[in-house]
Design a protein around this motif. Structure first.
Motif, PDB file in Angstrom:
ATOM      1  N   HIS A  60      -6.275  -0.205  17.337  1.00  0.00           N
ATOM      2  CA  HIS A  60      -7.266  -1.046  16.674  1.00  0.00           C
ATOM      3  C   HIS A  60      -6.927  -1.134  15.192  1.00  0.00           C
ATOM      4  N   PRO A  61      -7.044  -2.296  14.598  1.00  0.00           N
ATOM      5  CA  PRO A  61      -6.741  -2.431  13.170  1.00  0.00           C
ATOM      6  C   PRO A  61      -7.676  -1.556  12.334  1.00  0.00           C
ATOM      7  N   ALA A  62      -7.107  -0.743  11.471  1.00  0.00           N
ATOM      8  CA  ALA A  62      -7.925   0.153  10.653  1.00  0.00           C
ATOM      9  C   ALA A  62      -8.830  -0.641   9.718  1.00  0.00           C
ATOM     10  N   PRO A  63     -10.085  -0.272   9.601  1.00  0.00           N
ATOM     11  CA  PRO A  63     -10.992  -0.963   8.668  1.00  0.00           C
ATOM     12  C   PRO A  63     -10.461  -0.884   7.240  1.00  0.00           C
ATOM     13  N   GLN A  64     -10.529  -2.005   6.546  1.00  0.00           N
ATOM     14  CA  GLN A  64     -10.107  -2.049   5.146  1.00  0.00           C
ATOM     15  C   GLN A  64     -11.286  -2.055   4.189  1.00  0.00           C
ATOM     16  N   ALA A  65     -12.465  -2.326   4.726  1.00  0.00           N
ATOM     17  CA  ALA A  65     -13.693  -2.368   3.929  1.00  0.00           C
ATOM     18  C   ALA A  65     -14.851  -2.000   4.846  1.00  0.00           C
ATOM     19  N   PRO A  66     -15.961  -1.520   4.285  1.00  0.00           N
ATOM     20  CA  PRO A  66     -17.097  -1.138   5.130  1.00  0.00           C
ATOM     21  C   PRO A  66     -17.556  -2.234   6.083  1.00  0.00           C
ATOM     22  N   ALA A  67     -17.452  -3.485   5.680  1.00  0.00           N
ATOM     23  CA  ALA A  67     -17.884  -4.585   6.555  1.00  0.00           C
ATOM     24  C   ALA A  67     -17.082  -4.642   7.847  1.00  0.00           C
ATOM     25  N   ASP A  68     -15.847  -4.113   7.823  1.00  0.00           N
ATOM     26  CA  ASP A  68     -14.998  -4.134   9.020  1.00  0.00           C
ATOM     27  C   ASP A  68     -15.486  -3.181  10.107  1.00  0.00           C
ATOM     28  N   LEU A  69     -16.370  -2.247   9.753  1.00  0.00           N
ATOM     29  CA  LEU A  69     -16.839  -1.270  10.737  1.00  0.00           C
ATOM     30  C   LEU A  69     -17.586  -1.934  11.890  1.00  0.00           C
ATOM     31  N   ALA A  70     -18.167  -3.083  11.650  1.00  0.00           N
ATOM     32  CA  ALA A  70     -18.933  -3.779  12.685  1.00  0.00           C
ATOM     33  C   ALA A  70     -18.069  -4.177  13.870  1.00  0.00           C
ATOM     34  N   GLN A  71     -16.752  -4.172  13.700  1.00  0.00           N
ATOM     35  CA  GLN A  71     -15.834  -4.541  14.774  1.00  0.00           C
ATOM     36  C   GLN A  71     -15.368  -3.328  15.575  1.00  0.00           C
ATOM     37  N   HIS A  72     -15.901  -2.143  15.279  1.00  0.00           N
ATOM     38  CA  HIS A  72     -15.386  -0.921  15.896  1.00  0.00           C
ATOM     39  C   HIS A  72     -16.461  -0.166  16.676  1.00  0.00           C
ATOM     40  N   ALA A  73     -15.987   0.507  17.739  1.00  0.00           N
ATOM     41  CA  ALA A  73     -16.871   1.351  18.544  1.00  0.00           C
ATOM     42  C   ALA A  73     -17.313   2.559  17.726  1.00  0.00           C
ATOM     43  N   GLY A  74     -18.599   2.857  17.761  1.00  0.00           N
ATOM     44  CA  GLY A  74     -19.131   3.965  16.982  1.00  0.00           C
ATOM     45  C   GLY A  74     -19.598   5.118  17.857  1.00  0.00           C
ATOM     46  N   ILE A  75     -19.247   6.323  17.451  1.00  0.00           N
ATOM     47  CA  ILE A  75     -19.739   7.544  18.092  1.00  0.00           C
ATOM     48  C   ILE A  75     -20.814   8.094  17.154  1.00  0.00           C
ATOM     49  N   LEU A  76     -22.061   7.880  17.513  1.00  0.00           N
ATOM     50  CA  LEU A  76     -23.170   8.137  16.607  1.00  0.00           C
ATOM     51  C   LEU A  76     -23.844   9.472  16.902  1.00  0.00           C
ATOM     52  N   LEU A  77     -24.436  10.064  15.872  1.00  0.00           N
ATOM     53  CA  LEU A  77     -25.084  11.364  15.973  1.00  0.00           C
ATOM     54  C   LEU A  77     -26.585  11.249  15.748  1.00  0.00           C
ATOM     55  N   ARG A  78     -27.338  11.953  16.584  1.00  0.00           N
ATOM     56  CA  ARG A  78     -28.778  12.044  16.383  1.00  0.00           C
ATOM     57  C   ARG A  78     -29.100  13.163  15.400  1.00  0.00           C
ATOM     58  N   SER A  79     -30.123  12.979  14.601  1.00  0.00           N
ATOM     59  CA  SER A  79     -30.569  14.016  13.683  1.00  0.00           C
ATOM     60  C   SER A  79     -31.267  15.128  14.457  1.00  0.00           C
ATOM     61  N   PRO A  80     -30.898  16.413  14.221  1.00  0.00           N
ATOM     62  CA  PRO A  80     -31.614  17.498  14.902  1.00  0.00           C
ATOM     63  C   PRO A  80     -33.049  17.625  14.435  1.00  0.00           C
ATOM     64  N   GLN A  81     -33.364  17.090  13.249  1.00  0.00           N
ATOM     65  CA  GLN A  81     -34.733  17.150  12.742  1.00  0.00           C
ATOM     66  C   GLN A  81     -35.640  16.125  13.398  1.00  0.00           C
ATOM     67  N   THR A  82     -35.137  14.892  13.562  1.00  0.00           N
ATOM     68  CA  THR A  82     -35.990  13.804  14.044  1.00  0.00           C
ATOM     69  C   THR A  82     -35.616  13.288  15.424  1.00  0.00           C
ATOM     70  N   GLY A  83     -34.389  13.579  15.880  1.00  0.00           N
ATOM     71  CA  GLY A  83     -33.929  13.039  17.149  1.00  0.00           C
ATOM     72  C   GLY A  83     -33.516  11.586  17.049  1.00  0.00           C
ATOM     73  N   ASP A  99     -20.647   2.006  -5.644  1.00  0.00           N
ATOM     74  CA  ASP A  99     -21.003   0.897  -4.770  1.00  0.00           C
ATOM     75  C   ASP A  99     -21.565   1.483  -3.468  1.00  0.00           C
ATOM     76  N   GLU A 100     -22.427   0.749  -2.802  1.00  0.00           N
ATOM     77  CA  GLU A 100     -23.015   1.227  -1.555  1.00  0.00           C
ATOM     78  C   GLU A 100     -22.832   0.194  -0.452  1.00  0.00           C
ATOM     79  N   ALA A 101     -22.741   0.695   0.782  1.00  0.00           N
ATOM     80  CA  ALA A 101     -22.576  -0.179   1.939  1.00  0.00           C
ATOM     81  C   ALA A 101     -23.104   0.547   3.171  1.00  0.00           C
ATOM     82  N   PRO A 102     -23.685  -0.187   4.130  1.00  0.00           N
ATOM     83  CA  PRO A 102     -24.219   0.461   5.334  1.00  0.00           C
ATOM     84  C   PRO A 102     -23.097   0.880   6.287  1.00  0.00           C
ATOM     85  N   VAL A 103     -23.396   1.870   7.114  1.00  0.00           N
ATOM     86  CA  VAL A 103     -22.486   2.261   8.196  1.00  0.00           C
ATOM     87  C   VAL A 103     -22.897   1.440   9.405  1.00  0.00           C
TER      88      VAL A 103
END
Length: 307
Positions: A175-198, A211-215
């Motif tokens: 898969h082409p490596a993301p070059q900017a945070p916006a590219d993350l939307a094209q990739h499969a994510g392995i997400l973690l739940r918070s142990p505090q809130t679930g 600078d800031e950008a969403p995951v």
């Protein structure tokens, strides 16, 4: 000491609302706690609790007595603990909470040196990713990431709590490596739940320029354990956002690589939490000082930094 045990049983029962829960916190049987409280009531000549099959509530006298003795009991217990050292050395059971993988990888290695220095201390370490109530559950200390301080608890910072994006070399080969945070939307994510809130927390990335950008990864899977997320990422199943301490062994062995290395999440600090009481038990002070020394010797503050 018998009166001290009775006072402790009274205070813990009042806090917990039941003899059974107080017994669990004190390591006694409910019957023993009930007898201690009854002995105290007999000694004072006043009823402290209204008992029923469902509830344990303080009488008016009990409420007043609790307010008068609670703080003093803590002071006396700490003074007794410090006096009860072996040959002037810190002693006693040291109850500490820590994350499963974090504790195994970074705290267990300090045990040999710590026990050689303080042979009269007996570690009672609890490995659990869920947060604990330090005072209510009777812990001497807890080591974790940023946690909201409850009343009577203070923190000493140990290292930054940074999170980074990681992927397996095999995944990036396909898969082409993301070059900017916006590219993350094209990739499969392995997400973690918070142990505090679930819940899955919406983290924001930042860089050195602030600078800031969403995951914004595609939700391929959701896991509740950071080491499991690293292992799934190592299998080439997607990109994960994990804390640097969990990712570090994989990065150092080349099993994972950073994605968007100029970007990271600042989640505060990894800290050791302990009672704010001025008279800290010698065993707890010895642990905190040894922990700070261990972190510095292993260069963990620098190794845990994403910068």
């Amino acid at each position: 000491m018998e009166t001290l045990s009775s006072l402790e049983s009274f205070v813990r029962s009042a806090e917990a609302g039941s003899f059974a829960e107080a017994a669990r916190r004190l390591g006694l049987t409910p019957a023993a706690v009930g007898k201690n409280v009854a002995r105290l009531e007999a000694s004072l000549g006043v009823r402290l609790f209204q008992r029923s099959t469902r509830r344990l509530t303080l009488t008016e006298a009990g409420e007043r007595f609790l307010g008068e003795v609670r703080g003093g009991l803590s002071t006396i217990q700490l003074a007794v603990a410090n006096l009860a050292s072996a040959a002037g050395q810190p002693a006693g059971t040291l109850k500490v909470s820590m994350g499963v993988t974090f504790g195994r990888d970074y705290l267990v290695p300090m045990l040999d040196t710590f026990l050689q220095r303080y042979p009269a201390i007996v570690p009672d370490w609890h490995f659990d990713n869920a947060p604990v109530d330090l005072i209510a559950q009777g812990f001497d200390a807890a080591v974790s990431g940023a946690t909201e301080l409850s009343p009577g608890v203070v923190a000493r910072k140990l290292a930054p709590a940074h999170r980074i994006l990681v992927a397996a070399p095999a995944y990036l080969a396909q898969h082409p490596a993301p070059q900017a945070p916006a590219d993350l939307a094209q990739h499969a994510g392995i997400l973690l739940r918070s142990p505090q809130t679930g819940r899955i927390r919406p983290w924001s990335l930042r860089n050195r320029q602030h600078d800031e950008a969403p995951v914004d990864l595609q939700q391929r899977m959701t896991l509740s354990d950071p080491d499991a997320a690293c292992r799934a990422t190592e299998m080439g199943l997607g990109i994960a956002l994990v804390s640097l301490p969990h990712a570090l062994p994989y990065l150092e062995q080349g099993r994972l690589v950073r994605v968007l290395p100029a970007w990271y999440v600042d989640a505060g600090h990894i800290s050791v939490y302990f009672s704010a009481h001025a008279l800290l038990p010698a065993k707890t002070r010895a642990f905190i000082d040894s922990l700070v020394e261990h972190f510095n010797q292993q260069r963990l503050p620098e190794r845990f930094s994403a910068l």
